[in-house]
Design an enzyme around this catalytic site. Structure first.
Site, PDB file in Angstrom:
ATOM      1  N   ASN A 286      34.067  44.807  50.296  1.00 44.13           N
ATOM      2  CA  ASN A 286      33.634  45.276  48.987  1.00 44.13           C
ATOM      3  C   ASN A 286      32.113  45.157  48.899  1.00 44.13           C
ATOM      4  O   ASN A 286      31.619  44.040  48.953  1.00 44.13           O
ATOM      5  CB  ASN A 286      34.315  44.411  47.909  1.00 44.13           C
ATOM      6  CG  ASN A 286      33.995  44.870  46.512  1.00 44.13           C
ATOM      7  OD1 ASN A 286      33.434  45.940  46.312  1.00 44.13           O
ATOM      8  ND2 ASN A 286      34.335  44.050  45.533  1.00 44.13           N
TER       9      ASN A 286
ATOM     10  N   HIS B  83      25.646  42.810  42.505  1.00 48.51           N
ATOM     11  CA  HIS B  83      26.694  43.496  43.273  1.00 48.51           C
ATOM     12  C   HIS B  83      27.026  44.719  42.434  1.00 48.51           C
ATOM     13  O   HIS B  83      27.901  44.675  41.578  1.00 48.51           O
ATOM     14  CB  HIS B  83      27.895  42.551  43.420  1.00 48.51           C
ATOM     15  CG  HIS B  83      29.143  43.163  43.973  1.00 48.51           C
ATOM     16  ND1 HIS B  83      29.943  42.523  44.870  1.00 48.51           N
ATOM     17  CD2 HIS B  83      29.742  44.355  43.738  1.00 48.51           C
ATOM     18  CE1 HIS B  83      30.983  43.280  45.169  1.00 48.51           C
ATOM     19  NE2 HIS B  83      30.885  44.399  44.493  1.00 48.51           N
TER      20      HIS B  83
ATOM     21  N   HIS C  57      22.646  36.595  51.951  1.00 47.62           N
ATOM     22  CA  HIS C  57      23.978  36.770  51.370  1.00 47.62           C
ATOM     23  C   HIS C  57      25.054  36.129  52.242  1.00 47.62           C
ATOM     24  O   HIS C  57      25.627  36.761  53.124  1.00 47.62           O
ATOM     25  CB  HIS C  57      24.249  38.271  51.218  1.00 47.62           C
ATOM     26  CG  HIS C  57      25.331  38.606  50.250  1.00 47.62           C
ATOM     27  ND1 HIS C  57      25.237  39.644  49.357  1.00 47.62           N
ATOM     28  CD2 HIS C  57      26.544  38.053  50.037  1.00 47.62           C
ATOM     29  CE1 HIS C  57      26.349  39.713  48.642  1.00 47.62           C
ATOM     30  NE2 HIS C  57      27.158  38.754  49.041  1.00 47.62           N
TER      31      HIS C  57
ATOM     32  N   HIS D 186      28.602  33.531  52.102  1.00 45.71           N
ATOM     33  CA  HIS D 186      29.577  32.811  51.286  1.00 45.71           C
ATOM     34  C   HIS D 186      29.950  31.530  52.024  1.00 45.71           C
ATOM     35  O   HIS D 186      30.657  31.567  53.023  1.00 45.71           O
ATOM     36  CB  HIS D 186      30.810  33.689  51.024  1.00 45.71           C
ATOM     37  CG  HIS D 186      30.487  34.892  50.188  1.00 45.71           C
ATOM     38  ND1 HIS D 186      30.474  34.855  48.814  1.00 45.71           N
ATOM     39  CD2 HIS D 186      30.111  36.149  50.524  1.00 45.71           C
ATOM     40  CE1 HIS D 186      30.119  36.046  48.336  1.00 45.71           C
ATOM     41  NE2 HIS D 186      29.895  36.843  49.367  1.00 45.71           N
ATOM     42  N   LEU D 187      29.438  30.416  51.531  1.00 45.36           N
ATOM     43  CA  LEU D 187      29.773  29.129  52.162  1.00 45.36           C
ATOM     44  C   LEU D 187      31.107  28.597  51.655  1.00 45.36           C
ATOM     45  O   LEU D 187      31.650  27.626  52.177  1.00 45.36           O
ATOM     46  CB  LEU D 187      28.672  28.103  51.897  1.00 45.36           C
ATOM     47  CG  LEU D 187      27.340  28.322  52.648  1.00 45.36           C
ATOM     48  CD1 LEU D 187      26.351  27.209  52.314  1.00 45.36           C
ATOM     49  CD2 LEU D 187      27.563  28.373  54.150  1.00 45.36           C
TER      50      LEU D 187
ATOM     51  N   ASP E 266      26.638  39.105  54.122  1.00 47.27           N
ATOM     52  CA  ASP E 266      27.812  39.009  53.253  1.00 47.27           C
ATOM     53  C   ASP E 266      28.967  38.328  54.005  1.00 47.27           C
ATOM     54  O   ASP E 266      30.143  38.654  53.802  1.00 47.27           O
ATOM     55  CB  ASP E 266      28.238  40.385  52.727  1.00 47.27           C
ATOM     56  CG  ASP E 266      29.134  40.299  51.495  1.00 47.27           C
ATOM     57  OD1 ASP E 266      29.433  39.166  51.046  1.00 47.27           O
ATOM     58  OD2 ASP E 266      29.555  41.349  50.984  1.00 47.27           O
TER      59      ASP E 266
ATOM     60  N   HIS F 190      37.923  34.332  55.361  1.00 40.35           N
ATOM     61  CA  HIS F 190      39.181  34.276  54.613  1.00 40.35           C
ATOM     62  C   HIS F 190      40.259  33.705  55.524  1.00 40.35           C
ATOM     63  O   HIS F 190      40.222  33.923  56.733  1.00 40.35           O
ATOM     64  CB  HIS F 190      39.624  35.679  54.185  1.00 40.35           C
ATOM     65  CG  HIS F 190      38.827  36.239  53.057  1.00 40.35           C
ATOM     66  ND1 HIS F 190      38.890  35.716  51.790  1.00 40.35           N
ATOM     67  CD2 HIS F 190      37.944  37.263  53.004  1.00 40.35           C
ATOM     68  CE1 HIS F 190      38.074  36.413  50.994  1.00 40.35           C
ATOM     69  NE2 HIS F 190      37.487  37.345  51.708  1.00 40.35           N
TER      70      HIS F 190
ATOM     71  N   ASN G 153      29.916  32.648  43.819  1.00 38.59           N
ATOM     72  CA  ASN G 153      31.274  33.018  43.374  1.00 38.59           C
ATOM     73  C   ASN G 153      32.292  32.055  43.985  1.00 38.59           C
ATOM     74  O   ASN G 153      33.164  32.429  44.748  1.00 38.59           O
ATOM     75  CB  ASN G 153      31.615  34.473  43.703  1.00 38.59           C
ATOM     76  CG  ASN G 153      31.544  34.791  45.179  1.00 38.59           C
ATOM     77  OD1 ASN G 153      30.859  34.102  45.921  1.00 38.59           O
ATOM     78  ND2 ASN G 153      32.256  35.807  45.609  1.00 38.59           N
TER      79      ASN G 153
HETATM   80 ZN   LIG Z   1      29.227  41.343  46.753  1.00 44.36          ZN
END
Ligand SMILES: [Zn+2]
Lengths: 307, 442
Positions: free
Chosen positions: B271, B173, B55, B57-58, B298, B302, B89
């Site tokens: 989240n 999720h 998990h 996020h690239l 995860d 940001h 996402n």
């Molecule tokens: Zn998630």
């Protein structure tokens, strides 16, 4: 320089000083010019003309300068972090920030980065410490004959009535007064209820009649009309009036010594009736009278060097 | 090139075992060093299969933060990961083969292996299933609308059926949207601070629903970032019933608690939200008893302006690739002490790790490497003759969290935290890519 972000930050000794100082000021004492040559920013990210007024008058009495920063002049929505806002204000030479915001935590975040004082003037549904301090001053003042100062809160029975869930006033007043020894009970419809621990209370009931004969202070919260309706997820006005409003009928049941408070502005005919506002129980006039003195005392305490 | 790793404990299926390794062109042999190009002294360390993150996020395409996929790959390597699963996402969402292929091409030259996930529904809007068969043909192994759940039961049932036939895993999720609008864990603290809360039941209720919907379909259903105590029971029962259900937990849910939000610091907004201590303990126990298949980061960078703001304005997500092992291991050690299975200071006296700590370490290593690989259908074990990336860990080493010099985003929840467990060397495809904690390109 100190900050006031939460009522939980205030120690009893500090509060005692501020309260007694606000009495002196309310009775005509001169403010000390602790803000002479200093600049305060009223960071108002949510409109409130009354709060701006009481703080700006207080700052002027302390001989400080103030400027208002509102949502239009700050660029929180334009990819600016709150930290950048603080950097800018610091670079512009501000010593003190008075913060009113629709978001919980705004004052705490600004205080993390700002070198000077930060005063939380009400944020979201989180906290409103200056209101809680002001009303503590008022209540102790009304019972000053007893000569106990803040000791009057010890064992004081207080009902906080109305929309507890959405009230920053309930959280700050309840927790501050409970720390001073008051016994707080909440009165709210189930949908507006709040965990008792969240506002220093010992419990929450859903009918004012359950507690009205056993309290010393009835603290009425403002009900926003838009939260009242006849849809089932909100509270319908008739039920609210029947079980939670301080009506003319309930007024007759109050013992003579009971004090009724309201942070204003009052929605007459909703949470309190005209007869209540006109009665000697209602002390909102004293609350208004203490608006400026309490803020002067707080700023003297937070920004003064030798207090 | 050839490498020798000598003096370490090797994490094998049957336990930790003292042996020397030789790595030649990526192939692992259990043999004493001959003339190797490079000898790594792994005494005091544990040699394990390199980590696999289910998990990450690239943030490509459409990322707004300062961290590029290249930066995130560097952080992954420093954290011991040589394979990561990238979430879909993105902006636009990776919901069709052409976008999937663009992402695969974008990540092909990164110094890590990226397994790109696809969205579960078109534009992640929750109403129209993606073309699972076409995506599977393009190489997709898993689909997820991560960031949001697939909330509609009819959509999910269709996805389950098509994914089962196509051999694609459905990762969820899980959180009922109507109950997930708050800023932090539902608790007295949330009420006190004035935040709307997200109850654990929002997750458990959806996991339970999903498991019932999956029953009989034969789909591989994977619970992402599990964060609720009762969800563990649902997963346990599902596994006992023979359903193909797996789950992951994040290092931050294992190591951090909701009380951190008392100061309104949005670095801790995530989240699903950080939970209570009791839930954290339950998650740690479930990791140690094997109910949890994988620790997954995860990792979600940001920009500062989305974190240095009030919680209501802040974006959820934390950084964690660099600290995944050490945060998890430190939380596990603390749990062992709390249970009375480990003396305080047992790691600082320079002796062998006590047995309970060794067992726990093996669990952590399994949950970061072999088991997440197995979730993806990959064999990833350190046995003679296999080709396997390696990580060499010093379980007693101390590190300071925050990824200083590695993360570009300055919003790490681990900043300034003292943690146990250093990633010392990482070997990818037979080459040394991390040397004594520093990224190298040998
Ligand atoms: Zn998630």
């Amino acid at each position: 320089m100190n900050s006031l972000v939460s009522v939980d930050d205030l120690r009893a000794g500090e509060l005692e000083w501020v309260v007694r100082r606000s009495w002196e000021l309310a009775e005509g004492a001169q403010a000390r010019p602790v803000l002479r040559g200093r600049r305060c920013a009223l960071v108002f990210l949510e409109p409130s003309s009354r709060t701006v007024l009481s703080f700006s008058v207080a700052i002027e009495q302390l001989e400080g300068h103030w400027i208002r920063v509102d949502s239009a002049t700050s660029s929180l929505s334009k990819q600016e972090s709150l930290r950048d806002t603080v950097r800018v204000l610091e670079a512009q030479g501000f010593d003190c920030l008075i913060v009113r915001a629709p978001w919980v935590g705004t004052a705490a975040i600004m205080d993390r980065w700002f070198k000077g004082s930060v005063l939380n003037a009400g944020e979201g549904v989180g906290e409103h410490p200056s209101q809680a301090v002001q009303d503590a001053s008022v209540l102790a003042y009304l019972r000053r004959e007893e000569g106990r100062g803040l000791g009057v809160f010890d064992g004081l029975r207080v009902a906080i009535v109305g929309d507890l869930r959405h009230s920053r006033v309930a959280r700050s007043v309840g927790r501050l007064w409970a720390r001073l020894g008051a016994h707080i009970v909440g009165v709210a419809p189930p949908t507006w209820s709040l965990a008792p621990e969240a506002f220093g209370a010992q419990g929450v009931v859903d009918d004012l009649d359950e507690v009205i004969d056993e309290v010393d202070v009835v603290y009425m919260l403002r009900v926003q009309r838009e939260r009242l309706s006849d849809r089932d997820t909100v509270v319908d006005q008739e039920t609210f009036r029947r079980r939670f409003a301080l009506t003319a009928q309930r007024l007759e049941r109050l013992a003579p010594s009971v004090i009724v408070m309201h942070p204003g502005p009052i929605t007459r005919g909703v949470e309190v009736d005209d007869a209540v506002v006109a009665s000697p129980h209602m002390v909102d006039g004293v609350q208004y009278r203490f608006g400026v003195p309490t803020r002067v005392a707080l700023l003297e305490y937070l920004c003064g060097e030798d207090t | 090139m050839s490498l020798a790793v000598v003096g370490g404990l090797i994490a094998r299926v049957r336990g930790l075992e003292r042996a020397d390794l030789r790595v030649e062109d990526g192939r692992v042999e259990f043999a004493p060093p001959r003339a190797a190009d490079r000898v790594i002294d792994a005494s005091g360390c544990v040699v394990a299969p390199a980590f696999v993150d289910l998990h990450t996020h690239l943030r490509w395409p459409g990322g707004l933060g300062p961290d590029t996929p290249e930066d995130i790959a560097e952080a992954a390597l420093v954290g011991g990961f040589t394979t990561v699963v990238a979430m879909a996402n993105t902006d636009p969402a990776i919901d069709r083969p052409v976008r999937y292929e663009q992402a695969v091409a974008r990540f092909r030259d990164l110094p890590i292996t990226v397994i790109q996930g696809a969205a579960a529904t078109m534009e992640r809007e929750g109403s129209h299933p993606v073309d699972v068969e076409q995506l599977a043909a393009a190489g997709v192994r898993l689909i997820s609308d991560d960031g949001d759940p697939v909330a509609r039961a009819d959509v999910l049932v269709e996805l389950f059926a098509r994914a089962a036939r196509a051999g694609v895993m459905v990762a969820q999720h899980a959180s009922i949207p109507e109950l997930s609008q708050g800023q932090m864990n539902a608790s007295v603290l949330a009420e006190r601070l004035g935040y709307d809360g997200v109850p654990e039941s929002a997750e458990t209720a959806m996991v339970a629903r999903d498991v019932e919907l999956a029953r009989g379909i034969g789909v591989h259903y994977h619970v992402q970032h599990l964060s609720a105590r009762e969800s563990l029971n649902v997963v346990r029962v599902a596994k006992r019933d023979g359903l193909w259900v797996t789950c992951e937990v994040t290092p931050h849910h294992l190591a951090l608690e909701d009380t951190l939000l008392t100061g309104h610091d949005a670095r801790y907004k995530v989240n699903p939200p950080l939970r209570s201590r009791a839930t954290r303990m339950a998650l740690l126990e479930a990791l140690l008893n094997g109910t949890i298949d994988a620790v997954a980061t995860d990792h979600a960078p940001h920009p500062e302006w989305r974190k240095d703001v009030p919680l209501e304005l802040a974006a959820p997500g934390v950084l964690g690739l660099v600290e995944a092992f050490s945060a998890t291991w430190s939380a596990v050690l603390e749990q062992l002490q709390r249970r009375g299975d480990l003396d305080a200071g047992a790691l600082d006296d320079g002796r062998e790790l006590p047995d309970p700590a060794q067992q726990a370490l093996l669990r952590v290593i399994e949950a970061l490497g072999p088991r997440p690989a197995a979730v993806l259908g990959l064999e990833h074990r350190l046995e003679p003759g296999v080709t396997c990336d390696l990580v060499v860990i010093d379980p007693r080493g101390r590190v300071r969290g925050g990824g200083v010099g590695v993360y570009r985003s300055a919003t790490s929840p681990w900043l300034g935290r003292e943690l146990y467990g250093r990633i010392r060397w990482v070997v990818r495809a037979g080459r040394l890519v991390v040397e004594d904690g520093q990224r190298v390109d040998a």
